[in-house]
Scaffold this active site. Sequence first.
Site, PDB file in Angstrom:
ATOM      1  N   ARG A  49     -10.127  -0.042 -20.518  1.00  0.00           N
ATOM      2  CA  ARG A  49      -9.542  -0.475 -19.243  1.00  0.00           C
ATOM      3  C   ARG A  49      -8.657  -1.704 -19.457  1.00  0.00           C
ATOM      4  O   ARG A  49      -7.665  -1.904 -18.781  1.00  0.00           O
ATOM      5  CB  ARG A  49     -10.634  -0.763 -18.201  1.00  0.00           C
ATOM      6  CG  ARG A  49     -10.048  -1.302 -16.895  1.00  0.00           C
ATOM      7  CD  ARG A  49     -10.971  -1.136 -15.693  1.00  0.00           C
ATOM      8  NE  ARG A  49     -12.317  -1.590 -15.912  1.00  0.00           N
ATOM      9  CZ  ARG A  49     -12.680  -2.873 -15.988  1.00  0.00           C
ATOM     10  NH1 ARG A  49     -11.785  -3.843 -15.869  1.00  0.00           N
ATOM     11  NH2 ARG A  49     -13.940  -3.198 -16.179  1.00  0.00           N
ATOM     12  N   TYR A 102       9.092   5.844   0.638  1.00  0.00           N
ATOM     13  CA  TYR A 102       8.151   6.937   0.393  1.00  0.00           C
ATOM     14  C   TYR A 102       7.046   6.893   1.463  1.00  0.00           C
ATOM     15  O   TYR A 102       6.528   5.814   1.782  1.00  0.00           O
ATOM     16  CB  TYR A 102       7.566   6.757  -1.012  1.00  0.00           C
ATOM     17  CG  TYR A 102       6.544   7.772  -1.379  1.00  0.00           C
ATOM     18  CD1 TYR A 102       6.877   9.118  -1.498  1.00  0.00           C
ATOM     19  CD2 TYR A 102       5.218   7.403  -1.613  1.00  0.00           C
ATOM     20  CE1 TYR A 102       5.918  10.056  -1.843  1.00  0.00           C
ATOM     21  CE2 TYR A 102       4.259   8.336  -1.959  1.00  0.00           C
ATOM     22  CZ  TYR A 102       4.615   9.661  -2.065  1.00  0.00           C
ATOM     23  OH  TYR A 102       3.681  10.587  -2.400  1.00  0.00           O
ATOM     24  N   LYS A 197       6.846  11.736 -11.526  1.00  0.00           N
ATOM     25  CA  LYS A 197       8.110  12.405 -11.226  1.00  0.00           C
ATOM     26  C   LYS A 197       8.969  12.504 -12.495  1.00  0.00           C
ATOM     27  O   LYS A 197       8.527  13.075 -13.463  1.00  0.00           O
ATOM     28  CB  LYS A 197       8.809  11.654 -10.083  1.00  0.00           C
ATOM     29  CG  LYS A 197       7.873  11.301  -8.911  1.00  0.00           C
ATOM     30  CD  LYS A 197       7.366  12.509  -8.153  1.00  0.00           C
ATOM     31  CE  LYS A 197       6.264  12.178  -7.142  1.00  0.00           C
ATOM     32  NZ  LYS A 197       6.552  11.106  -6.204  1.00  0.00           N
TER      33      LYS A 197
HETATM   34  C1  PLP Z   1       5.859  10.240  -5.447  1.00  0.00           C
HETATM   35  C2  PLP Z   1       6.382   8.897  -5.126  1.00  0.00           C
HETATM   36  C3  PLP Z   1       5.526   7.781  -5.054  1.00  0.00           C
HETATM   37  C4  PLP Z   1       4.031   7.906  -5.242  1.00  0.00           C
HETATM   38  O1  PLP Z   1       3.712   8.278  -6.532  1.00  0.00           O
HETATM   39  P1  PLP Z   1       2.333   9.025  -6.925  1.00  0.00           P
HETATM   40  O2  PLP Z   1       2.460   9.186  -8.401  1.00  0.00           O
HETATM   41  O3  PLP Z   1       2.306  10.298  -6.161  1.00  0.00           O
HETATM   42  O4  PLP Z   1       1.230   8.129  -6.520  1.00  0.00           O
HETATM   43  C5  PLP Z   1       6.091   6.547  -4.802  1.00  0.00           C
HETATM   44  N1  PLP Z   1       7.411   6.403  -4.587  1.00  0.00           N
HETATM   45  C6  PLP Z   1       8.261   7.450  -4.633  1.00  0.00           C
HETATM   46  C7  PLP Z   1       9.707   7.224  -4.384  1.00  0.00           C
HETATM   47  C8  PLP Z   1       7.782   8.731  -4.892  1.00  0.00           C
HETATM   48  O5  PLP Z   1       8.623   9.762  -4.921  1.00  0.00           O
END
Ligand code: PLP
Length: 385
Positions: A49, A102, A197
């Site tokens: 961690r 978001y 992403k």
């Molecule tokens: C998907 C997304 C998030 C959140 O990310 P997670 O990995 O789903 O927790 C935050 N900001 C943007 C712009 C996103 O597209």
Amino acid sequence: MKRYDTETLAVTDPRGRSDGGESRAVVPPLHLSTAFEMKDSGGDYKYSRMGNPTRDELESTLARLEGAEHSIAVSSGMSAISTVCLSVLSPGDRVVSSESIYSGTRRMFEGLLKPMGVDVVYVDATDPQNVADAVDGDTKIVWAESPTNPLLKLCDIRGVADIVADAVFVVDNTFSTPCLQKPLELGADAVVYSATKFLNGHNDALGGAVVTDDDELAEGFRFVGEAALGAVAPAFNCYLVRRGLKTLPARMERHVENAEAVARFLEDHPRIERVYYPGLENHPQHDLATEQMDGYGGVVSFEVEGGVEEAEAVLRGLDIFNVAVSLGGVESLIEHTATMSAERMTDEERAEAGISDSLLRAPVGIENADDLVDDLRSALSDAYA
Ligand SMILES: *Cc1c(COP(=O)(O)O)cnc(C)c1O
């Protein structure tokens, strides 16, 4: 010292080659161990961690790509966002946020920060003056995304950075990645990512990251992310995201190329009412996009003629695009935003956010561009037959 470009730095660190261990493996191994031998004064690691070689490998790659001093890899984009907020904010503080953020970030601001006694105000951040007007002596964080989801609005990052003096200016750079935009160079103090992403890019691992040049901020992020929240990224996810990063520059080039092809096709289609893509000359902030970004991104949003029924008919006719939320992977996805991502919002909130019933959002993958355009062409022609 020689400067290397992003394409090289994504694959390797020419100044300090990765430690492949005794096997001298070209690819550093995945370290799943949670504890490390400490007899004879021990080595660099103790407990995963607080530090893990596979996570270190990802963090140093991210920092290198961003040209930043510090990076911390956490378990998701939301844990990156929570880590930043909880390490900077105390009750009585104010956050000035772009209104186009978001949906999960907004939920966190509303459901966690506000009950904690933090004041959150939302402004139209396409004009830095609106941000300047909302910042007061209690403002500790200014929050923006660029381009935004789902309407691809831009925030003039340098313009906002110039007026934010005392607060920490945070940019969620998930849509752009360090390949297309480097917010720290434009004056931001910290950058957050959903590594789920584009950074990972294969729709198969959750992850998040925070990047900064500021030593004091980094220390706070590390304390909250590791010691307090324990929000660190698991080693296996670090391994996957690190692997994904090697192809990030190559993938981004293709995402941008394909997104441009899709946007131009849609722009001329008689059943398409409107296309949102910063690379189109009629995007209201096209010039800013050209100046601020090295490519217009991989996400295209558009409104079809009609409403929910027509939008859903188009989705039913698609063979290549997957009807799914999320974005940034090699697979092309498409969502009907009103029912798939913004379903928690009231009709008024959706109208205010500009999310119409016929809005579709397409993160364009790296498949053949002509195949993608043909897929849309035939789905549109079937839906309006
Ligand atoms: C998907 C997304 C998030 C959140 O990310 P997670 O990995 O789903 O927790 C935050 N900001 C943007 C712009 C996103 O597209």
